[in-house]
Design a protein around this motif. Structure first.
Motif: not given
Length: 258
Positions: A195-221
């Motif tokens: 997700w970064g498009y920063m051309k870093n040769p060692d690091v990439r950026f990506a989302p990490q999802c917490n399903v339990e937090e998603m399921r318990s958060n009515r506003q998020f849902l």
């Protein structure tokens, strides 16, 4: 009539009048009227020929641009369908009451990017040119003109829909960082999600999802449901756009000389 010949013509008319030679006078006028008529006819024929040549060029461009746009629309629709399929998979994990599994990287990514809706490809440059220059009526085939009018109405409606659709979308990873975190991960292959498009040769950026937090958060849902629900409307729009363009292409292909 040329200026140099005008005095000669007038002198002949005057002579005919003095001599009361009505036959010669009528013949002179007949010659003048015939010359003017033929001149106007020649001008009309030339203008009509130019219009037909212009129409042929318009139709050739319209045929090429319709085929190009139809190809782009089909590609975009396929990509959007892939996104819709990932939504369906993720919904089965996030919204159901069964024990959840972790989202795949692609499923997590599409959830995190559920606020992104780009405007659909819809441009036919020759159509814009015809409308701006007032040459739309150069097209003589009423079927083609009717199909173009339908496309213009549809295109304008969809542009307005896009403005409404992209209003108040929720950037979930900013609003709910406990549910979705953008993480810096070690870079592996070039095919990994980044997700970064920063051309870093060692690091990439990506989302990490917490399903339990998603399921318990009515506003998020609710916000995720709102974001994802618009995807179906976009797909319906693509189906109609593709059908309109395919019909226009069919009519163009049926024209003589196509």
């Amino acid at each position: 009539m040329a200026e140099g010949k005008t005095p000669v013509f007038l002198s002949r008319i005057a002579a005919h009048l003095r001599e009361q030679n009505w036959f010669a006078l009528a013949a002179e006028f007949l010659i003048v009227v015939s010359g003017v008529f033929l001149g106007l006819q020649a001008a009309n024929w030339k203008e009509e020929r130019q219009e037909r040549e212009d129409e042929a060029k318009i139709l050739a461009r319209l045929q090429a641009e319709t085929a190009t746009l139809l190809g782009v629309v089909r590609q975009e629709r396929e990509e959007l369908q892939t996104r819709a399929d990932l939504y369906t998979q993720a919904q089965g994990v996030i919204f159901t009451s069964v024990v959840p599994r972790q989202l795949t990287e692609k499923e997590c990514s599409v959830v995190a990017a559920s606020h992104i809706y780009r405007r659909e490809a819809d441009q036919l440059p020759i159509l814009e040119e015809l409308l701006s220059t007032g040459r739309f009526d150069r097209l003589k085939d009423e079927g083609i003109k009717s199909q173009l009018r339908r496309y213009i109405l549809f295109r304008d409606r969809q542009r307005a829909n896009h403005e409404e659709r992209t209003n108040e979308l929720f950037r979930l990873y900013s609003r709910h960082p406990d549910a979705i975190q953008i993480a810096a991960l070690p870079r592996g292959s070039d095919t990994e999600l980044d997700w970064g498009y920063m051309k870093n040769p060692d690091v990439r950026f990506a989302p990490q999802c917490n399903v339990e937090e998603m399921r318990s958060n009515r506003q998020f849902l609710n916000e995720l449901f709102d974001n994802m629900g618009r995807n179906g409307h976009v797909l319906l729009g693509y189906e109609e756009r593709e059908a309109l363009l395919a019909e226009l292409q069919r009519r163009l292909d049926e024209l003589p000389g196509s």
